[in-house]
Scaffold this active site. Structure first.
Site, PDB file in Angstrom:
ATOM      1  N   PHE A   1     -23.372 -59.754  53.197  1.00 48.36           N
ATOM      2  CA  PHE A   1     -24.540 -60.150  52.290  1.00 48.36           C
ATOM      3  C   PHE A   1     -24.037 -59.388  51.952  1.00 48.36           C
ATOM      4  CE2 PHE A   1     -26.759 -58.694  56.837  1.00 48.36           C
ATOM      5  CZ  PHE A   1     -27.131 -60.202  56.893  1.00 48.36           C
TER       6      PHE A   1
ATOM      7  N   ARG B   1     -24.072 -62.881  35.739  1.00 51.23           N
ATOM      8  CA  ARG B   1     -25.595 -63.472  36.806  1.00 51.23           C
ATOM      9  C   ARG B   1     -26.255 -63.076  36.452  1.00 51.23           C
ATOM     10  NH1 ARG B   1     -24.545 -67.473  40.276  1.00 51.23           N
ATOM     11  NH2 ARG B   1     -22.316 -67.898  40.601  1.00 51.23           N
TER      12      ARG B   1
ATOM     13  N   ALA C   1     -20.499 -66.244  46.775  1.00 52.08           N
ATOM     14  CA  ALA C   1     -21.538 -66.705  45.996  1.00 52.08           C
ATOM     15  C   ALA C   1     -21.727 -68.043  46.023  1.00 52.08           C
ATOM     16  CB  ALA C   1     -20.332 -67.160  44.744  1.00 52.08           C
TER      17      ALA C   1
ATOM     18  N   GLU D   1     -27.594 -67.539  48.960  1.00 47.74           N
ATOM     19  CA  GLU D   1     -28.181 -67.051  48.474  1.00 47.74           C
ATOM     20  C   GLU D   1     -29.450 -67.592  47.861  1.00 47.74           C
ATOM     21  OE1 GLU D   1     -24.507 -66.318  45.913  1.00 47.74           O
ATOM     22  OE2 GLU D   1     -24.896 -65.153  46.103  1.00 47.74           O
TER      23      GLU D   1
HETATM   24  N1  MTE Z   1     -26.604 -64.942  56.161  1.00 46.26           N
HETATM   25  C1  MTE Z   1     -25.739 -64.426  57.779  1.00 46.26           C
HETATM   26  N2  MTE Z   1     -26.843 -64.339  58.889  1.00 46.26           N
HETATM   27  N3  MTE Z   1     -25.342 -63.062  57.067  1.00 46.26           N
HETATM   28  C2  MTE Z   1     -25.290 -62.476  55.991  1.00 46.26           C
HETATM   29  O1  MTE Z   1     -24.094 -61.585  55.658  1.00 46.26           O
HETATM   30  N4  MTE Z   1     -24.513 -63.570  53.957  1.00 46.26           N
HETATM   31  C3  MTE Z   1     -25.275 -64.264  52.488  1.00 46.26           C
HETATM   32  C4  MTE Z   1     -25.175 -66.341  52.509  1.00 46.26           C
HETATM   33  N5  MTE Z   1     -26.490 -65.743  54.809  1.00 46.26           N
HETATM   34  C5  MTE Z   1     -25.174 -63.794  54.620  1.00 46.26           C
HETATM   35  C6  MTE Z   1     -26.075 -64.528  55.055  1.00 46.26           C
HETATM   36  C7  MTE Z   1     -24.933 -63.988  51.534  1.00 46.26           C
HETATM   37  S1  MTE Z   1     -24.634 -63.165  49.869  1.00 46.26           S
HETATM   38  C8  MTE Z   1     -24.178 -65.155  50.606  1.00 46.26           C
HETATM   39  S2  MTE Z   1     -22.618 -65.152  49.587  1.00 46.26           S
HETATM   40  C9  MTE Z   1     -23.577 -66.750  51.531  1.00 46.26           C
HETATM   41  O2  MTE Z   1     -24.033 -66.288  53.152  1.00 46.26           O
HETATM   42  C10 MTE Z   1     -21.653 -66.579  51.875  1.00 46.26           C
HETATM   43  O3  MTE Z   1     -21.757 -67.497  53.143  1.00 46.26           O
HETATM   44  P1  MTE Z   1     -21.809 -68.930  52.851  1.00 46.26           P
HETATM   45  O4  MTE Z   1     -21.063 -68.806  51.231  1.00 46.26           O
HETATM   46  O5  MTE Z   1     -20.943 -70.026  53.724  1.00 46.26           O
HETATM   47  O6  MTE Z   1     -22.978 -69.551  52.078  1.00 46.26           O
HETATM   48  N1  HPA Z   2     -20.791 -64.514  42.815  1.00 42.54           N
HETATM   49  C1  HPA Z   2     -20.250 -63.606  44.123  1.00 42.54           C
HETATM   50  N2  HPA Z   2     -19.497 -62.891  44.285  1.00 42.54           N
HETATM   51  C2  HPA Z   2     -18.898 -62.503  43.051  1.00 42.54           C
HETATM   52  C3  HPA Z   2     -18.635 -63.366  41.844  1.00 42.54           C
HETATM   53  C4  HPA Z   2     -20.062 -64.585  41.957  1.00 42.54           C
HETATM   54  O1  HPA Z   2     -20.401 -65.272  40.575  1.00 42.54           O
HETATM   55  N3  HPA Z   2     -18.034 -63.270  40.651  1.00 42.54           N
HETATM   56  C5  HPA Z   2     -17.141 -62.528  41.766  1.00 42.54           C
HETATM   57  N4  HPA Z   2     -17.765 -62.449  43.367  1.00 42.54           N
HETATM   58 MO1  MOS Z   3     -22.953 -63.243  48.648  1.00 42.29          MO
HETATM   59  S1  MOS Z   3     -23.296 -61.682  47.764  1.00 42.29           S
HETATM   60  O1  MOS Z   3     -21.809 -63.537  46.720  1.00 42.29           O
HETATM   61  O2  MOS Z   3     -21.874 -61.778  49.054  1.00 42.29           O
END
Ligand code: MTE
Ligand code: HPA
Ligand code: MOS
Length: 829
Positions: free
Chosen positions: A282, A364, A565, A767
């Site tokens: 997360f 952001r 992100a 997100e």
């Molecule tokens: N979903 C689960 N189950 N667990 C997680 O820790 N992290 C979130 C989101 N969904 C998270 C989650 C966050 S902060 C991000 S940035 C994205 O997943 C990252 O994964 P992705 O870029 O592959 O979507």
């Molecule tokens: N989003 C999430 N994580 C990051 C970013 C962003 O824009 N830039 C650097 N780390």
């Molecule tokens: Mo997600 S807050 O960009 O790890």
């Protein structure tokens, strides 16, 4: 329990070999049987999606580790077997928030039973500052203490208990100084971790001066604890040269590799970092998984023994940063219809003691201070305040949610001011033709999609009929008040630090036809590995069961970006596609020559190479290519095109595209106790052409609930000395089963592929749905506004706990618009 026993009988401990899916299917059948009748609602379930036969990208498919997750066979850091002589590390933390360390006597700690090593800042051979982007994060306190929970020293012992008991033997003396815990005061005094940044478009002062109406407001938006189920954890083993292998629950293995190398003063190639999966990240493991890996690596190198480090929950909560709390203000001008002319927005992020990622987080927040609305001529200012708490960090939405909250508050306030339903005012302010450029200069090309999405949701959720019913209900219900709100989300996709928008992948095909894909992204439950497998399967025309993904490792794909992100699938999916595409073209060249067939029109489909009047099974093709001395390995790469942002001018196109969504929430508030219930939620969310609808729906549901928790029940409390007092599940309330809305309709918007050439025209989903939770907060304000005949909207800082809701209700009854107050009192009598 019953499921577990059954499964352990039918399925061996080792994962079934690729091409022999029977055991997994047996296990899944058992799990399904046990679940029959236990699930309510009719949304698609990932479990049911397993029935889908064609399972390349675009189809609903269960998470690649789903069965392992639910049967306990998925290995997390603490499940990795360590050598018998492995050491356990415990940490000594600062007991005060601010001061100078004048004495650190570790003699008794060293003498404690089982202790093998004790480490402080003087024992660090290389860098002692592990700030990820900017300096400011000491690995161990040298003399200045900046927050309560900062690491003073580490103890390595033969057992976890021995290490923890030894820590207590320390003698510390600290010259304590007053802690600064007020970010607004810090911002006013210029006590900031990074310089203030401004984005400005048009003559906002003239717009304000010329507007028919102006309104101003402020809000406090609380922080949030990540509450990943698996806490910060790592295991480090020394290698035969000067290096280490680091197993870590981590969103950014490459950065940890770099920091460990710098702390140990060894080359990067001597450090290998591996992450198979996290039990949730997360954002909390983007930068803040590194310190623990550095400390364990130090112990491993000094002792020549493996070292385990895991933080107990309370220590994890005290030592690591959270979502940034924000103080926001707006002054906006608008016309009689509530349409914005322009104005001024200020956001102050409480960054804690050091920069960490705060430069980008507050950026952001600023990029999202418009959410889905054209601000007109506007200035947006972002301050990064320093306080004596843990360094606040990435958390799902990365400042975006906090920025959006100010404009959503303004929309409600303006609607009450002009006497319209908040939805009407929201719709009037959406980006549209002629009003399609953001305050930072990016054009919003898919604005018709947002309008259509809202209209569809308005209809499918019966917004207006329910509005009428609620108004009627509230008129006759003196104490219980209902509220309804629809809030949109427009979220920019791309790292705002341009260089991070790149990814690599490594693909191997073995001579039995099985495929291994490795890429730079990490799995934290979001389904990234599943999606990347699907991409490879689709490119090679294979069933996903023939494609296996392995742990993320810095020696397989180097110099990777954090998985953050929401860009994991966009970036790594593209890199994997590139690798698979190269391999496919190579096989086509080979087949054309080897089988003497026409290369035109060749394709890979259903496990075969299909050419004009010829079909060659994949396994046979691979064998022949191997014998023909064709490389069956490829590496892929991708970097996002078109994006740029100039921080000097505050202008650019920081985002490749936007993801959209909207939610309608209905609440019922007991205005005498402040307690409330969420009775119904309807969501329509845009993921372009979904890579995997089952996983995407899971992300939308989970994101919404986490966003709701942030704005309602999750309250971080520090005492006056800067000690976090909500440091466990007893005092910090994340949503539980009972907090699920009774009716929860989640749908993905169909028929709108991404306007940009993203992976199969899908959109990021990690997100954006988080911010759909704002609808719950807005619905609470709506219910409260009924106490003042909808003429004013009460300030409702977050989290909107029952306590805050009650205080807002009392304030409205006391000071609300006179007519409304009278009517309300009459109602309640
Ligand atoms: N979903 C689960 N189950 N667990 C997680 O820790 N992290 C979130 C989101 N969904 C998270 C989650 C966050 S902060 C991000 S940035 C994205 O997943 C990252 O994964 P992705 O870029 O592959 O979507
Ligand atoms: N989003 C999430 N994580 C990051 C970013 C962003 O824009 N830039 C650097 N780390
Ligand atoms: Mo997600 S807050 O960009 O790890």
């Amino acid at each position: 329990m019953r499921t577990l026993t059954k499964l352990s009988r039918t399925a061996p401990d080792t994962a079934p070999a690729s091409g022999q899916p029977t055991q997994v299917d047996d296990a899944s059948a058992c799990a399904r049987q046990d679940q029959d009748g236990h699930n309510k609602g009719d949304g698609p379930l990932a479990r049911e999606a397993r029935e889908t036969r064609a399972n390349g990208a675009g189809t609903a498919q269960a998470h690649e580790s789903a069965i392992k997750h639910v049967t306990g066979r998925a290995a997390y850091i603490d499940d990795i077997p360590a050598p018998a002589d492995a050491l356990h590390v415990a940490l000594g933390f600062s007991p005060v928030a601010h001061g100078r360390l004048t004495r650190l006597d570790l003699e008794a700690v060293k003498r404690a039973p089982g202790v093998v090593d004790v480490v402080t800042v003087v024992d660090v051979p290389g860098h002692t500052d592990i700030g990820p982007v900017f300096p400011g994060d000491p690995l161990f306190v040298d003399d200045e203490i900046s927050y309560l929970g900062q690491t003073l020293f580490a103890v390595a012992a033969t057992s976890y208990k021995a290490a923890r008991l030894a820590v207590r033997e320390v003698v510390v003396e600290i010259d304590e100084q007053p802690a600064s815990l007020d970010p607004v005061a810090s911002a006013e005094h210029g006590d900031v971790v990074r310089p203030t940044h401004v984005q400005e478009r048009g003559d906002w002062q003239a717009a304000l001066a010329g507007a028919a109406f102006t309104l101003e407001g402020e809000q406090f938006v609380g922080g949030q604890e990540h509450f990943y189920l698996e806490g910060q954890a790592c295991l480090v083993t020394p290698t035969e040269d000067e290096g280490v292998v680091v197993y870590t629950s981590n969103q950014h293995p490459s950065e940890t590799q770099k920091l460990v190398a710098e702390v140990l003063d060894i080359p990067f190639h001597a450090v290998t970092v591996e992450t198979r999966r996290m039990g949730g990240g997360f954002g909390g493991k983007e930068t803040q998984a590194s310190p623990w890996a550095c400390i364990a690596a130090l112990v491993a190198r000094r002792t020549g023994r493996a070292a385990r480090l895991r933080l107990p929950r309370a220590e994890d909560m005290r030592a690591t940063g959270k979502r940034h709390p924000f103080h926001n203000r707006y002054r906006l001008g608008f016309d009689a219809r509530g349409v914005l002319a322009g104005g001024d927005i200020t956001v102050i992020g409480d960054c804690g003691y050091s920069p960490d990622l705060s430069e980008a987080v507050v950026d952001r927040a600023m990029f999202h201070a418009d959410n889905a609305y054209s601000l007109g001529e506007a200035r947006v200012t972002g301050h990064r305040a320093r306080t004596h708490t843990a360094s606040n960090t990435a958390f799902r939405g990365f400042g975006g949610p906090q920025g959006m909250m100010i404009i959503e508050q303004a929309m409600d306030d303006i609607a009450r001011h002009v006497g319209e339903d908040p939805l009407t005012v929201r719709k009037r302010n959406l980006y549209r033709a002629e009003r399609d450029v953001t305050h930072y200069g990016q054009t919003v090309d898919q604005h018709p999609l947002m309008s259509e999405l809202i209209e569809r949701l308005e209809t499918s959720s019966d917004y207006w009929q329910r509005r009428e019913a609620i108004t009627a209900f509230n008129a006759t219900s003196p104490i219980i008040k209902k509220g309804l709100a629809l809030t949109p989300v427009k979220f920019g996709i791309s790292f705002t630090a341009k260089h991070l928008n790149q990814a690599g992948a490594l693909l191997h095909v073995y001579t039995d036809g099985s495929v291994i894909i490795n890429h730079g992204g990490t799995e934290m439950g979001q389904g990234l590995h599943t999606k990347v497998c699907q991409v490879v399967a689709r490119e090679l025309g294979l069933d996903t069961r023939r494609v296996r993904i392995t742990a993320t490792r810095t020696d397989k794909v180097p110099n990777t970006s954090p998985t953050a992100a929401s860009s994991g699938a966009d970036l790594n999916g593209m890199a994997a596609r590139d690798a698979a595409g190269q391999l496919r073209e190579r096989l086509f060249d080979f087949a054309a020559e080897h089988y003497q067939i026409d290369r035109e029109g060749m394709r890979l489909e259903d496990g075969e190479l299909v050419a004009f009047n010829r079909r060659i099974p994949w396994g046979e093709l691979v064998q022949a290519a191997y014998l023909g001395r064709v490389s069956l390995s490829a590496k892929g790469f991708y970097s996002t095109p078109l994006i740029h942002y100039d921080r000097e001018t505050g202008k650019g196109r920081p985002f490749y595209y936007y993801a959209h969504g909207a939610a309608v929430s209905e609440v019922e508030v007991d205005t005498l106790s402040g307690e409330y219930r969420l009775t119904r939620v309807d969501i329509l969310h845009d993921v372009g052409d979904s890579l995997n609808p089952a996983i995407d729906i899971g992300q939308v549901e989970g994101g919404f609930i986490q966003g709701m928790g942030w704005l309602t029940s999750e309250e971080l409390k520090w005492n006056a000395k800067g000690r976090l007092i909500s440091d466990g599940p007893a005092t910090y309330k994340i949503p539980a089963f009972g907090d699920q809305p009774a009716v929860f309709n989640v749908e993905l918007l169909e028929g709108h592929p991404n306007s940009q050439a993203s992976i199969y025209r899908s959109k990021a989903v990690g997100e954006p749905p988080f911010m759909l939770g704002m609808s719950v907060w807005s619905a609470l304000r709506d219910a409260l506004a009924s106490l003042a005949d909808y003429r004013v909207c009460p300030r409702l800082d977050t989290p909107a706990t029952p306590e805050r809701v009650l205080m807002a209700a009392e304030a409205l009854r006391r000071d609300g618009a006179p007519a409304a107050a009278q009517e309300t009192q009459h109602d309640l009598a």
